[in-house]
Design a protein around this motif. Structure first.
Motif, mmCIF file in Angstrom:
data_model
loop_
_atom_site.group_PDB
_atom_site.id
_atom_site.type_symbol
_atom_site.label_atom_id
_atom_site.label_comp_id
_atom_site.label_asym_id
_atom_site.label_seq_id
_atom_site.Cartn_x
_atom_site.Cartn_y
_atom_site.Cartn_z
ATOM 1 N N ILE A 388 0.842 -1.201 0.000
ATOM 2 C CA ILE A 388 0.000 0.000 0.000
ATOM 3 C C ILE A 388 0.879 1.254 0.000
ATOM 4 O O ILE A 388 0.622 2.212 -0.723
ATOM 5 N N THR A 389 1.923 1.229 0.814
ATOM 6 C CA THR A 389 2.827 2.373 0.841
ATOM 7 C C THR A 389 3.390 2.626 -0.556
ATOM 8 O O THR A 389 3.437 3.765 -1.037
ATOM 9 N N ALA A 390 3.800 1.546 -1.211
ATOM 10 C CA ALA A 390 4.350 1.691 -2.555
ATOM 11 C C ALA A 390 3.289 2.223 -3.518
ATOM 12 O O ALA A 390 3.540 3.139 -4.298
ATOM 13 N N GLY A 450 4.894 -9.778 2.753
ATOM 14 C CA GLY A 450 4.315 -9.702 4.093
ATOM 15 C C GLY A 450 4.896 -8.639 5.002
ATOM 16 O O GLY A 450 4.559 -8.587 6.179
ATOM 17 N N GLN A 451 5.747 -7.752 4.480
ATOM 18 C CA GLN A 451 6.272 -6.711 5.373
ATOM 19 C C GLN A 451 5.199 -5.664 5.613
ATOM 20 O O GLN A 451 4.698 -5.028 4.691
ATOM 21 N N ARG A 452 4.857 -5.489 6.884
ATOM 22 C CA ARG A 452 3.831 -4.507 7.216
ATOM 23 C C ARG A 452 4.416 -3.103 7.105
ATOM 24 O O ARG A 452 5.611 -2.913 7.282
ATOM 25 N N ARG A 453 3.551 -2.117 6.836
ATOM 26 C CA ARG A 453 4.019 -0.738 6.895
ATOM 27 C C ARG A 453 4.193 -0.359 8.362
ATOM 28 O O ARG A 453 3.578 -0.945 9.246
ATOM 29 N N ARG A 454 5.060 0.600 8.609
ATOM 30 C CA ARG A 454 5.209 1.195 9.931
ATOM 31 C C ARG A 454 5.919 0.331 10.965
ATOM 32 O O ARG A 454 5.896 0.659 12.144
ATOM 33 N N ILE A 455 6.510 -0.809 10.567
ATOM 34 C CA ILE A 455 7.345 -1.506 11.540
ATOM 35 C C ILE A 455 8.720 -0.863 11.495
ATOM 36 O O ILE A 455 9.200 -0.483 10.431
ATOM 37 N N GLU A 456 9.352 -0.742 12.680
ATOM 38 C CA GLU A 456 10.593 0.014 12.710
ATOM 39 C C GLU A 456 11.801 -0.848 12.350
ATOM 40 O O GLU A 456 12.864 -0.322 12.044
#
Lengths: 827, 197, 110
Positions: A388-390, A450-456
């Motif tokens: 989604i970020t992309a 599967g990488q979620r957005r907003r994980i640091e």
């Protein structure tokens, strides 16, 4: 009079104060447009640095560069700054700078409002910068979902900076939108009927209307959340009758139109540049106008597609899924119309065209992934991942940044009057293009893994390390490219050699002004007979400079322009603008004091600041007008026009209409919130309803209606007998009775911190009370003006403006009273 | 979907580049409108999108749990006695699971389900908004304060599946994960009967 | 202003009917309409189909009115643009509200 003497005389009338002092007192649209753009690009730099920090953190697994708290501030502020402090102000700056020139007139409708809007933006943006510098920036994600951002889970001041700073900045968006609507509809060169308007003006008009209807839901949401945080009014707390979903609805009611508010001006830039680069005219002008209108409306039917995973029934999702695919049709029409325009002409590959090529490539991919996530089952997987970020970066960078870069290179010769010097721009484009796609193609991929957005950070075992590293390195390449654009522009602005007029051989009127344009734009206003007014008529610029158009004789030291009939473009009134003044910056500062007092909880200061704003507003309007009738004015070319203050529908009337459109959207959103909580929120019905009172309902409603009717009496009295005062006094009394009714209603509302129902009633009542007081203030003002001789049967404009506000009061007072009392009667 | 998207992208870019390579007479406005706006803008994009919309909705319909009781029940959905009901309660930053088939039992951060049977997960939260997501079993569904959302999941084979929270919920977001244990029939019966796992 | 309204009217009414249908669907689910039988379907289905039909009829009516001599716009461009957006309104109603005919009532997602 020679052209040079005319230039000197007009410059003396229109110029801002010299040096930096001029920044604070200028009301000129060219000055303020430039200030908007420079400030917006400053924030673009800040947002870009934040983006680089994010990518630096994510470049490798288990990076210890930023902790979760700092990282949350990075991504929240990156999104917030890019959306609210870069994209929207860039549109405002571009439109403010260009539109009067394109429309063949001398300034926007309300020059002081332009300045006020700018200073609200500058001060509000500074608040957020301060928060960032001190490490107390908002950290709940740019869409700020409660309860995470509510008082229980985010007790710090971080969230308040967002709610208050952004609301402050949105004042500037609303001001600009009102101003652009009135300017585009009324402030055009004579002869420029709707179908002869430059296409950019259509896009700007549609965008401005969208801001007026798209921003109020967010402003309401921010007000409600701040009330919850500061005073415990539980709008978003499920155990007290609130519902956090209300925020999501209000936010995305704004948030989706926002995407098109950002895209449409860029589309306007593309539609302007492509025909010029292809040496032809735009294919399907009317189709493109209709597409832009369709896009604007459809975009208001999409908001739930950001909420596909919130458990809304499938049929509800299906409506929004269908609307989300339909919105691609007008977008497709525009894209194909642009390509068709290129086929129609003989396209040349100049630097702006390179960026437009970047737009096509990037935006089409963004649109296609957008259609994918519009498919509900796909979204259930992709939602909240890096995919989604992309996707959103493809849409926003492709649909906004590339076109804006094209626009910068296209209009730079106009703004500076110089030629490009180094060939830095082509290299910069290559770096930006490659860097961008490297960054975000990789993010699509890692999102599907599967990488979620907003994980640091993430574990090495996930196998995401290499892709993230590619993404981060590419992002730094893109940053270098953008820095080169900045250097290129600076070199251009200060070093390059002088260039000739209209280097692209464009047909729109901004090129008929001088380069750089003088403060008054045109020494005389053209009579427009075709869409590309400057195309078949290269001598036009000289004739205008010689004063052969309208208003070519600057007789007195006043800033003159004229307005036209909306549809036909026939001249209808003459307008005298106010001159340079520090009033806007002062008023913005006092407005800022109001917001600051809420932010740092100095509540004793709040009413004082409000009173200050009201007092300055009165000074603001008092300064206009005259105490004698001026009569018909000579506008040149044998046309005589009445002054705008001696008409029924003055610019101020039009401005009020559009401001009330935004205001009504705000009120409508509030009623929506009431109905939403009632039907959806758990914890309803409340323990007890407001005790209904037929007396209160009757008196309040009757008084509000009376004030509207009495205002009509005042107008008739003024017109026929020059006696407005009895009607005005009657209206004022009725308005005050309305105010008292609502004050009594507020005193009877159950404790607003006990249940969302009472809290909603409290806001509804306060809104109506506030409008009764505003109408009262306006009526008192009108009485004072009438007594001091500022009005006459001819000088009637102010009464018609007040009448709009009393009409509005009658509508919202009646609706508020019904909404407050009906549940009690029904129960 | 990906192949279709790539084809459309190739079409648009091909047309764009062809505009620069083309050497011939310029077409007129009316013909341009017919080809570009009516043909490509409307007919082409609307037919692709209509197909996609309908496909997406029916795909979504198939994934639905057996809600919609009464007259409307069961249109295109699977309902039946073999559906297992569990509940998931999120908090910052853990998950607590309870089981209809074993009312007294609660597990933290591990969800037990039977393989090969549909499972309805009733999702809610005690504090902020979270989202329940087991990528290999189903799409995600949010946990909203005051609401209960039901998600249908089904594991084809027994094993361990990774579960995530997929809505930013504060500093503990990254580590807010859980696992799903899918049991074969025998081991599920043992779990329901209360044997130690 | 009348010309601007003429162009905006049909899509504005689409937005109103779209939101109203969505609202009606929410209320219907909250009040359990799918469980009440009516004319071989449910009250829910009948209500939503009626809403859709009304929305379509409104859009058709706008198209007819805009064609009529009394209400057509003065300039050719505004007339053309208002007809174009009227078609947008009609297509949008057909396209975005059709789920009322085919999708299960009130089912959750996932």
């Amino acid at each position: 009079m020679t052209a040079l003497r005319r230039h000197r005389k007009l410059s003396a009338i229109w110029s801002s104060e010299p040096g930096f002092r001029g920044w604070f007192s200028s009301v000129n649209h060219s000055d303020l447009g430039r200030m908007f753009l420079v400030t917006a690009f400053f924030f673009f730099l800040v947002g870009g640095v934040l983006a680089m920090l994010i990518r630096a953190q994510l470049a490798t697994p288990h990076s210890a560069f930023a902790d979760a708290g700092a990282f949350a501030q990075f991504f929240t502020m990156h999104g917030t700054i890019m959306m609210f402090l870069f994209a929207i102000p860039t549109f405002e700056g571009l439109a403010i700078y260009l539109l009067p020139k394109m429309l063949g007139t001398r300034d926007l409708a309300f020059p002081r409002l332009t300045a006020y809007g700018y200073w609200c933006y500058a001060f509000g943006g500074s608040m957020l910068l301060v928060a960032l510098v001190f490490g107390i920036a908002p950290d709940g994600g740019w869409f700020m979902y409660p309860p995470l951002t509510g008082p229980l889970h985010s007790p710090g001041i971080n969230t308040d900076f967002w709610l208050i700073g952004i609301t402050f900045v949105e004042i500037s968006a609303i001001c600009a939108a009102v101003e652009l609507c009135v300017s585009i509809l009324k402030y055009r060169a004579p002869g420029m009927s709707l179908d002869k308007m430059p296409i950019f003006a259509w896009y700007a008009l549609v965008t401005a209307l969208m801001i007026l209807t798209g921003f109020p839901p967010l402003i309401l949401g921010s007000v409600l959340l701040e009330l919850e945080r500061a005073f415990g009014l539980p709008f978003f707390q499920a155990d007290l009758g609130g519902d956090s979903l209300l925020w999501q609805h209000l936010f995305w009611l704004f948030g989706h139109p926002e995407v098109y508010i950002i895209f449409l001006p860029a589309a306007g830039v593309i539609s302007t540049i492509i025909p010029v680069m292809a040496r032809t005219t735009l294919l399907g002008y009317g189709w493109i106008v209709a597409s832009a209108v369709a896009l604007a409306f459809l975009s208001f039917g999409l908001w739930v597609h950001h909420m596909f995973t919130t458990g809304i029934p499938l049929m509800g999702l299906a409506f929004f899924s269908a609307a989300s695919t339909l919105v691609a049709v007008p977008t497709g029409v525009q894209v194909f119309a642009w390509i068709g325009t290129l086929w129609k002409g003989r396209p040349e590959m100049h630097l702006p065209m390179l960026h437009i090529f970047g737009f096509f490539f990037t935006f089409v991919i963004g649109g296609l992934t957008g259609v994918m996530v519009a498919v509900v089952p796909f979204d259930w997987q992709a939602h909240d991942t890096a995919f989604i970020t992309a996707h959103l970066h493809y849409v926003l960078f492709g649909g906004f940044v590339f076109p804006i870069l094209a626009g910068i290179y296209y209009w730079l010769p106009l703004v500076s009057g110089r030629k490009r010097f180094f060939r830095l721009g082509e290299v910069a484009f290559a770096l930006i293009f490659l860097g961008f796609h490297g960054t975000f193609l990789a993010m699509h991929w890692v999102g599907l893994m599967g990488q979620r957005r907003r994980i640091e950070t993430y574990d090495a075992e996930t196998g995401w390390g290499a892709i993230n590293l590619i993404s981060s390195i590419s992002s730094f390449i893109m940053a270098i490219g953008l820095a080169m654009v900045l250097i290129d522009v600076l070199i251009h602005a200060f070093v390059a050699v002088r260039g000739g007029r209209n280097p692209w051989k464009a047909g729109t009127l901004e090129w008929a002004s001088m380069s750089p344009p003088p403060a008054y734009n045109f020494a005389s206003l053209p009579h427009v007979t075709s869409r590309d007014a400057f195309h078949g008529d290269p001598g036009l610029a000289n004739r205008l400079a010689k004063g052969e158009g309208y208003l070519g004789d600057p007789q007195s030291a006043r800033r003159e322009t004229l307005t036209v009939d909306i549809a036909t473009g026939d001249p209808d009134f003459m307008v005298i603008y106010p001159g340079n003044t520090r009033l806007p910056i002062l008023m913005a500062a006092v407005t800022g004091l109001f917001f600051l007092s809420i932010l740092i909880k100095l509540y004793w200061l709040t009413p004082l600041a409000l009173a200050g704003v009201a007092a300055l507003a009165l000074v603001w309007v008092w300064r206009l007008g005259a105490r004698t009738d001026a009569g018909p004015q000579d506008a040149g070319r044998g046309v005589t026009l009445a002054l705008a203050g001696e008409t029924e529908k003055s610019p101020g009337w039009w401005g009020s209409v559009f401001l009330l459109v935004a205001n009504a959207t705000f009120f409508g959103s509030l009623l929506f919130g009431y109905a939403f909580l009632w039907t959806v929120a758990p914890g309803w019905p409340p323990q007890d309803w407001l005790a209904p009172s037929l007396v209160e309902l009757g008196i309040g409603g009757a008084a509000a209606l009376t004030s509207a009717l009495a205002m009509r009496l005042a107008i008739r009295g003024n017109r026929h007998r020059a006696r407005p005062l009895p009607g005005l006094a009657f209206a004022l009394t009725a308005t005050l009775v309305t105010a008292v009714t609502f004050a009594m209603l507020l005193s009877r509302v159950p404790p607003p911190d006990g249940h969302a129902y009472a809290a909603t009633l409290f806001v509804l009542g306060s809104y109506a009370l506030c409008h009764a007081l505003i109408a009262g203030l306006m009526l008192a003002f009108a009485i004072a003006r009438a007594r001091r001789g500022y009005t006459s049967p001819a000088r009637q404009a102010e009464f018609h403006i007040v009448s709009l506000w009393t009409d509005y009061l009658a509508v919202i007072a009646t609706l508020s009273l019904l909404a407050a009392h009906l549940p009690g009667f029904l129960a | 979907m990906l192949a279709g998207a790539a084809a459309i992208l190739a079409l648009v870019l091909g047309l764009l580049l062809a505009a620069f390579r083309r050497r011939g007479t310029a077409s007129d406005e009316a013909a341009g409108v017919k080809v570009w706006i009516i043909g490509l803008g409307f007919v082409f994009s609307m037919s692709v999108l209509a197909a996609l919309t309908v496909y997406g909705l029916f795909a979504g319909q198939r994934l639905m749990p057996g809600a919609g009781a009464g007259v409307e029940a069961g249109v295109g959905t699977r309902v039946g006695a073999d559906v297992v009901s569990v509940s998931a309660e999120a908090r910052q930053w853990s998950w607590r699971f309870a089981y209809d088939d074993r009312p007294d039992h609660i597990t933290d951060d591990v969800l037990h389900i039977p393989a090969g049977r549909p499972v309805d997960v009733a999702i809610t939260t005690t504090d902020v908004v979270h989202s329940f997501w087991v990528p290999r079993l189903a799409g995600k569904l949010d946990a909203i304060p005051g609401h209960v959302n039901t998600l249908r999941i089904e594991a084809d084979t027994p094993g361990t599946y990774q579960g995530l929270t997929a809505e930013y919920n504060g500093p503990g977001y990254r580590a807010h994960v859980f696992t799903v244990e899918a049991h074969d029939a025998q081991s599920w019966d043992a779990f329901v009967a209360g044997d130690r796992q | 202003m009348k010309d601007v309204l003429r162009i905006l009217l049909a899509p504005l009414l689409w937005l109103a009917s779209f939101s109203a249908t969505y609202g009606l669907h929410g209320i219907g689910c909250a009040l359990g309409w799918p469980e009440i039988a009516l004319w071989g379907a449910s009250v829910f289905r009948v209500a939503l189909l009626t809403a859709w039909l009304v929305a379509i009829l409104i859009q058709v009516a706008i198209l007819i009115v805009l064609h009529s001599d009394r209400f057509r716009a003065a300039s050719a461009f505004t007339q053309w643009a208002s007809l174009a957006t009227a078609w947008v309104g009609l297509v949008a109603v057909l396209w975005t509200v059709y789920p009322v005919a085919v999708i299960t009532a009130c089912g959750g997602n996932g």
